[in-house]
Design an enzyme around this catalytic site. Structure first.
Site, PDB file in Angstrom:
ATOM      1  N   ASP A  98       0.873  -1.166   0.000  1.00 57.06           N
ATOM      2  CA  ASP A  98       0.000   0.000   0.000  1.00 57.06           C
ATOM      3  C   ASP A  98       0.913   1.219   0.000  1.00 57.06           C
ATOM      4  O   ASP A  98       1.735   1.378   0.897  1.00 57.06           O
ATOM      5  CB  ASP A  98      -0.859  -0.035   1.278  1.00 57.06           C
ATOM      6  CG  ASP A  98      -2.196   0.632   1.109  1.00 57.06           C
ATOM      7  OD1 ASP A  98      -2.225   1.736   0.550  1.00 57.06           O
ATOM      8  OD2 ASP A  98      -3.208   0.049   1.550  1.00 57.06           O
ATOM      9  N   ASP A 200      -2.923   4.784  -2.294  1.00 53.48           N
ATOM     10  CA  ASP A 200      -3.919   5.400  -1.422  1.00 53.48           C
ATOM     11  C   ASP A 200      -4.370   6.757  -1.977  1.00 53.48           C
ATOM     12  O   ASP A 200      -3.543   7.573  -2.406  1.00 53.48           O
ATOM     13  CB  ASP A 200      -3.273   5.581  -0.036  1.00 53.48           C
ATOM     14  CG  ASP A 200      -4.265   5.932   1.045  1.00 53.48           C
ATOM     15  OD1 ASP A 200      -5.172   5.125   1.298  1.00 53.48           O
ATOM     16  OD2 ASP A 200      -4.124   7.019   1.650  1.00 53.48           O
ATOM     17  N   GLU A 268      -6.523   3.871  -5.672  1.00 52.69           N
ATOM     18  CA  GLU A 268      -7.751   4.090  -4.899  1.00 52.69           C
ATOM     19  C   GLU A 268      -8.334   5.434  -5.317  1.00 52.69           C
ATOM     20  O   GLU A 268      -7.746   6.487  -5.097  1.00 52.69           O
ATOM     21  CB  GLU A 268      -7.485   4.124  -3.393  1.00 52.69           C
ATOM     22  CG  GLU A 268      -8.804   4.190  -2.607  1.00 52.69           C
ATOM     23  CD  GLU A 268      -8.699   4.779  -1.204  1.00 52.69           C
ATOM     24  OE1 GLU A 268      -9.628   4.552  -0.413  1.00 52.69           O
ATOM     25  OE2 GLU A 268      -7.720   5.479  -0.899  1.00 52.69           O
ATOM     26  N   HIS A 329     -11.200  -2.274   3.849  1.00 53.94           N
ATOM     27  CA  HIS A 329     -11.041  -1.921   5.264  1.00 53.94           C
ATOM     28  C   HIS A 329     -11.737  -0.613   5.650  1.00 53.94           C
ATOM     29  O   HIS A 329     -11.654  -0.201   6.800  1.00 53.94           O
ATOM     30  CB  HIS A 329      -9.551  -1.831   5.594  1.00 53.94           C
ATOM     31  CG  HIS A 329      -8.873  -0.735   4.825  1.00 53.94           C
ATOM     32  ND1 HIS A 329      -8.743  -0.776   3.442  1.00 53.94           N
ATOM     33  CD2 HIS A 329      -8.331   0.427   5.211  1.00 53.94           C
ATOM     34  CE1 HIS A 329      -8.145   0.334   3.042  1.00 53.94           C
ATOM     35  NE2 HIS A 329      -7.873   1.076   4.089  1.00 53.94           N
ATOM     36  N   ASP A 330     -12.379   0.030   4.688  1.00 54.73           N
ATOM     37  CA  ASP A 330     -13.064   1.297   4.965  1.00 54.73           C
ATOM     38  C   ASP A 330     -14.579   1.187   4.890  1.00 54.73           C
ATOM     39  O   ASP A 330     -15.276   2.133   5.265  1.00 54.73           O
ATOM     40  CB  ASP A 330     -12.628   2.368   3.937  1.00 54.73           C
ATOM     41  CG  ASP A 330     -11.162   2.723   4.031  1.00 54.73           C
ATOM     42  OD1 ASP A 330     -10.617   2.728   5.155  1.00 54.73           O
ATOM     43  OD2 ASP A 330     -10.553   2.999   2.978  1.00 54.73           O
TER      44      ASP A 330
HETATM   45  C1  GLC Z   1      -7.648   5.724   2.309  1.00 53.75           C
HETATM   46  C2  GLC Z   1      -7.546   4.496   3.162  1.00 53.75           C
HETATM   47  C3  GLC Z   1      -8.108   4.795   4.516  1.00 53.75           C
HETATM   48  C4  GLC Z   1      -7.322   5.912   5.142  1.00 53.75           C
HETATM   49  C5  GLC Z   1      -7.309   7.128   4.232  1.00 53.75           C
HETATM   50  C6  GLC Z   1      -6.284   8.111   4.665  1.00 53.75           C
HETATM   51  O1  GLC Z   1      -8.960   6.036   2.015  1.00 53.75           O
HETATM   52  O2  GLC Z   1      -8.167   3.421   2.541  1.00 53.75           O
HETATM   53  O3  GLC Z   1      -8.106   3.673   5.337  1.00 53.75           O
HETATM   54  O4  GLC Z   1      -7.846   6.253   6.389  1.00 53.75           O
HETATM   55  O5  GLC Z   1      -6.976   6.788   2.912  1.00 53.75           O
HETATM   56  O6  GLC Z   1      -5.001   7.615   4.391  1.00 53.75           O
END
Ligand code: GLC
Length: 532
Positions: A98, A200, A268, A329-330
């Site tokens: 990641d 990310d 993402e 995970h979100d």
């Molecule tokens: C992304 C991640 C999340 C995190 C955010 C800030 O959305 O998936 O878990 O809190 O970025 O890094």
């Protein structure tokens, strides 16, 4: 030409704090992942993506990175990582890390320097702005985790920008020195042998240069969380981000010819489909896979799903490869969103659509969101806006492996509670049950691997009406029909006229469905794969 490995791949997301504890501190680690590689190989996945494992104060559980080129001691050492990579590769499993380029931790030496004085050479590595005339923040931008996205720094008399927590200052990606440093981070891990990155919040990297106010969101409701108060028009998805994404891709591609083939970049990006597509790259290639999150929010109804799939397929640029995902995970888990019966149907959908599939750990067990008592809540997302229940702890609970103490996850009290049903909903137990969702996942993965029509074949919609969604996948002479009953009533589906002799490959339910010469009787909550 053979397809690159990641097109037919199924990728498995590991949330490392919660997968397997190897050192008895109640938190998962690299040693733990190593212990479970045989499980992953047996499941039949092609690659793992590990959420951040870098040194971090863990305010956002690793998404606040204080050193991009090392491993947090809670997870292990660089040597442990190299060993894990070798063990994974020995089993034919690729490893994606990641990459968190948008922001660092406020403890990262870069930020420590940046905030030291206005004259510091690293000042411009982050986004510092003067106060507005009234002394307030420079504009109305809202943090994704609630509250102003600007934090006042008393010592140097300016605000810095943080799209997430105050402890996650955004880097200034317009600064070439930041770009160079971050590209070096990618090379550091590629040189070590990683097979790619999940990147990310890629669409956040560049903000409008003059930092204008964001427009108010007419659809805002407090229950949505404060971030939705404004539309992120100027704070995200700026045109200049694409040159950066293209540069990242060029770096990945520069490793393609060496060693084990293509390195993969997954971005993402939470954007509407038309804007998402730009991240495949229009002038130069960008992401191999801009994450397609639509199934997570989908209305579970045949016409809605069919429209979503067709729109997405039609929007793909030439050569753009699709991808699908049910959870991460979100976001709430699929078993919680749809229930246990439809979680099985969803698994069949995910693994039979055209495109790379990404699984979230525990979904293969039908794990649900675990209710977390307020006093045990850990996620800053939840803690910053109390009462809205936006915390993500419920989807990050420990993987239940067996019936032993702490479900075999750890010898110590796990950092988050286990699912209450862990004595029955665990890997060892479900492997013994022929009808378990875990065994269904095994079969789906095996069938996908054995059938190029599923892995890389063409997609065509057959039927979308009421609760029945049916489509076919073809590759060469191979033709598979997938029929899903999205509801709790039996359904009849007419089979295409040119199919004779349909043979059942798999049902999501025990016992075979009724296949007649011209039609198929789907039982409640049943999905089937037929070879035509
Ligand atoms: C992304 C991640 C999340 C995190 C955010 C800030 O959305 O998936 O878990 O809190 O970025 O890094």
């Amino acid at each position: 030409m053979t397809a690159p490995w990641w097109q037919s791949a199924v990728i498995y997301q590991i949330y490392p704090r919660s997968f397997q504890d190897g050192n008895g501190d109640g938190m998962g680690d690299l040693g733990g992942i190593g212990q479970r590689l045989d499980y992953l190989a047996g499941l039949g996945i092609d690659a793992i993506w590990i959420s951040p494992i870098y040194p971090s104060p863990m305010v956002d559980f690793g998404y606040d990175v204080s050193d991009y080129c090392d491993i947090d001691p809670r997870f292990g050492t660089l040597a442990d990582f190299d060993a894990l990579l070798a063990q994974a590769h020995a089993r034919g499993i690729k490893v994606l890390l990641d990459f968190v380029p948008n922001h660092s931790s406020d403890r990262h030496p870069w930020f420590v320097e940046s905030r030291a004085s206005r004259k510091n050479p690293k000042r411009d590595w982050y986004l510092w702005r003067d106060a507005a005339a009234d002394g307030g923040p420079p504009n109305n931008w809202v943090s994704d985790f609630g509250g102003s996205a600007w934090e006042w720094d008393e010592a140097t008399g300016q605000y810095y920008y943080h799209a997430f927590l105050t402890q996650q200052p955004d880097l200034n990606w317009r600064n070439p020195a930041v770009q160079a440093a971050m590209f070096d981070v990618m090379r550091f891990w590629f040189d070590r042998g990683v097979d790619g990155f999940r990147i990310d919040v890629l669409w956040h990297l560049i903000k409008a240069e003059s930092f204008p106010d964001n427009p108010p969101n007419a659809a805002y409701h407090p229950a949505l969380g404060e971030m939705h108060r404004v539309l992120q028009l100027h704070s995200t998805d700026q045109p200049e981000v694409h040159a950066i994404a293209a540069e990242m891709r060029a770096i990945a591609d520069s490793y393609g010819a060496t060693g084990r083939g293509d390195r993969l970049l997954i971005g993402e990006i939470y954007l509407p489909v038309d804007r998402l597509m730009h991240y495949y790259g229009r002038e130069r290639p960008e992401m191999h896979l801009p994450f397609n999150f639509q199934l997570i929010d989908a209305v579970w109804e045949a016409r809605a799903l069919a429209a979503l799939i067709s729109t997405y397929e039609a929007a793909l640029p030439p050569g753009g490869w699709p991808n699908w995902v049910l959870g991460n995970h979100d976001r709430p888990r699929v078993a919680t969103r749809l229930g246990q019966a439809q979680a099985r149907v969803a698994a069949m959908l995910l693994l039979t659509l055209r495109g790379t599939a990404i699984l979230y750990y525990g979904d293969e067990l039908g794990l649900s969101d675990v209710p977390i008592p307020l006093e045990q809540e850990r996620d800053p997302r939840g803690l910053r806006e109390p009462g809205l229940r936006l915390g993500r702890d419920p989807v990050r609970t420990p993987m239940p492996w067996d019936g032993s103490v702490h479900a075999g996850f750890s010898t110590a009290q796990p950092w988050l509670p286990l699912n209450a049903d862990w004595p029955t909903r665990n890997v060892a137990r479900m492997m013994q049950e022929p009808a378990s969702i875990l065994r269904l996942y095994h079969r789906l993965l095996a069938i996908r691997r054995a059938h190029p029509a599923l892995a890389i074949g063409d997609f065509a919609l057959l039927e979308a009406d009421g609760d029945v969604l049916a489509y076919e996948r073809r590759e060469g002479a191979q033709r598979l029909i997938i029929a899903l009953n999205l509801g709790g009533h039996p359904q009849r589906l007419a089979l295409p006229r040119d199919t004779t002799d349909c043979r059942l490959l798999l049902s999501t339910l025990a016992a075979a469905p009724l296949i007649e010469s011209d039609g198929l009787l789907l039982r409640p909550d049943e999905g089937v794969i037929l070879a035509a």
